[in-house]
Motif scaffolding. Structure first.
Motif, PDB file in Angstrom:
ATOM      1  N   ASP A   1     -16.535  25.871 132.851  1.00  0.00           N
ATOM      2  CA  ASP A   1     -16.331  26.862 131.802  1.00  0.00           C
ATOM      3  C   ASP A   1     -15.444  28.004 132.289  1.00  0.00           C
ATOM      4  O   ASP A   1     -14.624  28.534 131.547  1.00  0.00           O
TER       5      ASP A   1
ATOM      6  N   ASN B   1     -11.984  26.665 132.027  1.00  0.00           N
ATOM      7  CA  ASN B   1     -11.521  26.735 130.624  1.00  0.00           C
ATOM      8  C   ASN B   1     -11.030  28.140 130.306  1.00  0.00           C
ATOM      9  O   ASN B   1      -9.967  28.333 129.729  1.00  0.00           O
ATOM     10  N   GLU B   2     -11.843  29.119 130.667  1.00  0.00           N
ATOM     11  CA  GLU B   2     -11.535  30.504 130.295  1.00  0.00           C
ATOM     12  C   GLU B   2     -10.303  31.009 131.043  1.00  0.00           C
ATOM     13  O   GLU B   2      -9.486  31.747 130.486  1.00  0.00           O
TER      14      GLU B   2
ATOM     15  N   ILE C   1      -7.822  29.145 132.009  1.00  0.00           N
ATOM     16  CA  ILE C   1      -6.653  28.514 131.381  1.00  0.00           C
ATOM     17  C   ILE C   1      -6.330  29.205 130.060  1.00  0.00           C
ATOM     18  O   ILE C   1      -5.176  29.493 129.757  1.00  0.00           O
TER      19      ILE C   1
END
Lengths: 405, 271
Positions: free
Chosen positions: A172, A175-176, A178
């Protein structure tokens, strides 16, 4: 002879590539072009090596482990001491390399994701060293598990952004990071901490970590007059393992990657991506990952925040697919036992990640004759894990920590 | 160039909603309401656990839909159900690549075709990685919608020349989500894209107000509105799921969509 990887599309066989939003394609092309120039530039390489030596303390030693060897009663065991790097793990090798590249590209703001916090600390460290800003994304769950590293990053002047989506761990946080990069790619450099992500990251991080294997090869030859029979390294995303394995890929050396089996690979609570995963796309690369039948990514589990990742570097997926590297796994309990064993026999407290490699190495060495050798990549030191160990041992044995032996 | 079935006439109002948010049967009602409100194309989002191109609003919608058991095959079948209930506008499936890989690319296209989808948009399958997939889609008569972003620069020409259906322009750097302001350079970017494109050019990411739509109508052929509508669905979710309040809630949603589409219609009549 193996084919040269990655190819011009960033593919390692079927794996790798660039599966990212269009916005990131140009930034990736720019990094790729500059990386190729930098790697061909003698002065860039010299500056990288100079900083590794004078700032991080390389070369790291190759340490023979006599007591561990005696206790196990098989092959001779050696440790490549990445734990003795500045900041306590191999992550700094890559952070220095990428910071130099960022500087070359005129970028002064770094983005990083972190699991255990080791890469976040390395990124914050090089940001301070090079006078850059640094923003680190870290899952809330990992922040709880690794509060010491969170504070270290803050002391170093980095901003730590807690990530509350998903399982609140490394996936996660990545993800953040990116997403933040997509919004700020005009003036930020995304410093990925492992051999994961879209091309050219897996190649770039490999090039900045291969110093581990290059040094180890020279040191081992000087010490033993031959190459090791087996090399063992832990694999989350897999940067210490690629760094160690890469210079040995053409040699007659057995290479073993060790994934986190958590509570067991037959339970849902593990992070053994190659052992149990299937092919798919995660964080911009085609690789093996833990997913359900509909392609939703599953939450991994490991006692180790640094191995708690549902994907794996595409080059590892490739090396597994062609059978060059064998990937096995070690459970939480096996890693904890190996952690204690190394601490008590050699006076070396390994990172809980590296303890997974120690566990498998001990198992292999036990079955090997005494004239053979096993080299372990001791990717980091375990100071950061002391609290986790206190909790784990206390909970398991139901006794006062002070009496745990 | 092959003729593909997605033939659309500007100006285009392209709303986006997430399949199964807050529940599959509600999604059908929302689709009907959007068509009624003047949507030219519907973008149906397939929820994904790790949506890299999406901001918090669509992430939350995806989580709600996944909690309700939505999957890629079910989302595609939802299109079939929409067709039966009378949704006639073209429907574009918006999905990340990994669920498609797990279903299998051929099975994916076959199922999409069988259920009446009109095209596919995959935000993490950039031009370089999309060749064989695009060709496979053509065999099923399903165009792959291409995206260009403000960073595309010299890539624009290459991407635009292969564009099918319409070309999706990402308005600004960043993930999906409501933005207070669009970049000042957006007009120039859209004009540059239009110069290279043989298909209509629609702009999305951050469009949430009729004023923005009115401004954009001058420089492109359509707008995609996602997070603003998804946010509305989020607000209305409890009422959308209450049998005696659903009709009023759907009407409120439709009125909101109509207000966003209105500036495009003015543009159309004044041309």
């Amino acid at each position: 002879m193996m084919e040269r990887v990655p190819n011009e599309y960033g593919r390692f066989g079927d794996f790798g590539g660039k599966f990212v939003p269009e916005t990131l394609m140009l930034p990736l092309e720019e990094i790729e072009a500059e990386l190729d120039k930098a790697l061909a530039d003698e002065s860039f390489k010299q500056e990288y090596i100079r900083i590794l030596q004078h700032y991080s303390g390389r070369p790291t030693p190759l340490t023979f482990a006599p007591n561990l060897t005696r206790q196990v009663g098989g092959a001779k065991m050696y440790l490549k001491r990445e734990d003795l790097n500045h900041t306590g793990a191999h992550k700094i090798n890559n952070a220095i390399g990428q910071a130099l590249l960022a500087k070359r590209m005129g970028k002064k703001k770094l983005i990083a994701e972190t699991g255990a916090g080791q890469h976040g600390v390395a990124a914050a460290t090089v940001a301070a060293h090079f006078g850059m800003d640094c923003i680190v994304f870290m899952g809330e769950e990992d922040i709880k598990r690794q509060e010491l590293n969170v504070f270290r990053m803050k002391l170093l002047g980095a901003e730590v952004v807690p990530v509350s989506s998903g399982n609140r761990t490394l996936k996660d946080a990545t993800n953040e990071a990116i997403r933040y990069w997509v919004a700020h790619c005009d003036d930020h450099f995304y410093m990925i901490g492992s051999v994961v992500g879209p091309h050219p990251y897996p190649k770039m991080v490999r090039e900045f970590q291969r110093v581990i294997g290059d040094e180890a090869k020279e040191q081992f030859l000087a010490r033993e007059g031959k190459l090791p029979d087996v090399i063992v390294a832990c694999v989350g995303g897999g940067s210490n393992a690629i760094g160690m394995f890469y210079p040995f890929l053409q040699d007659d050396v057995r290479l073993v990657g060790v994934e986190a089996a958590g509570k067991g690979i037959d339970t849902p609570h593990h992070a053994a991506t190659i052992t149990k995963g299937t092919k798919g796309v995660i964080h911009g690369a085609m690789t093996y990952l833990l997913q359900d039948e509909y392609g939703q990514i599953l939450e991994p589990y490991s006692i180790s925040a640094g191995l708690d990742y549902p994907g794996v570097g595409p080059e590892h997926a490739y090396l597994a697919s062609i059978g060059r590297v064998r990937y096995e796994s070690a459970t939480d309990d096996e890693a904890v036992a190996a952690f204690q064993l190394l601490a008590q026999t050699e006076g070396i407290i390994p990172a809980i990640e590296s303890a997974h490699a120690v566990a498998k190495a001990v198992e292999l060495a036990r079955e090997m004759p005494p004239d053979e050798t096993v080299l372990i990549c001791l990717s980091g030191r375990g100071d950061k894990d002391v609290q986790t160990m206190m909790r784990h041992l206390g909970a398991r044995e139901g006794e006062d920590i002070a009496t745990v032996r | 160039m092959k003729t593909l079935p997605l033939s659309v006439n500007p100006p285009l109002f392209i709303p986006f909603i997430v399949a199964g948010d807050p529940a599959p049967d509600v999604t059908i009602d929302l689709a009907l309401a959007l068509e009624e409100a003047g949507a030219d194309i519907l973008e149906l989002g397939v929820p994904y656990s790790d949506p890299l191109a999406d901001g918090p609003t669509i992430q939350r919608a995806a989580a709600r839909a996944l909690d309700g058991g939505m999957t890629l095959p079910k989302a595609i079948q939802l299109i079939g159900a929409m067709r039966k209930k009378g949704v006639n506008i073209p429907i574009i499936l918006f999905t990340y690549y990994n669920p498609v890989l797990q279903l299998g690319e051929e099975s994916f296209f076959a199922l999409a075709q069988e259920n009446g989808a009109d095209g596919v948009l995959i935000p993490d399958l950039p031009f370089e990685e999309s060749g064989p997939f695009r060709e496979l889609g053509e065999r099923f008569g399903l165009p792959l919608i291409s995206l260009v972003a403000p960073t595309s620069k010299q890539r624009i020409e290459r991407i635009a020349s292969a564009a099918q259906g319409f070309l999706y322009c990402v308005s600004s750097l960043g993930v999906t989500g409501v933005r207070e302001a669009l970049p000042e350079t957006l007009g120039d970017f859209l004009r540059e894209v239009k110069r290279h494109s043989r298909v209509p050019v629609a702009v999305g990411f951050g469009i949430s107000a009729p004023g923005q739509v009115a401004m954009l109508k001058e420089v492109c052929d359509g707008v995609v509105v996602g997070s603003a509508l998804v946010q509305k669905v989020e607000q209305l979710a409890p009422r959308l799921q209450a049998p005696d309040e659903r009709e009023a809630a759907v009407a409120e949603f439709a009125a909101y969509a109509r207000s966003l589409a209105a500036p495009l219609r003015e543009a159309y009549s004044s041309r």
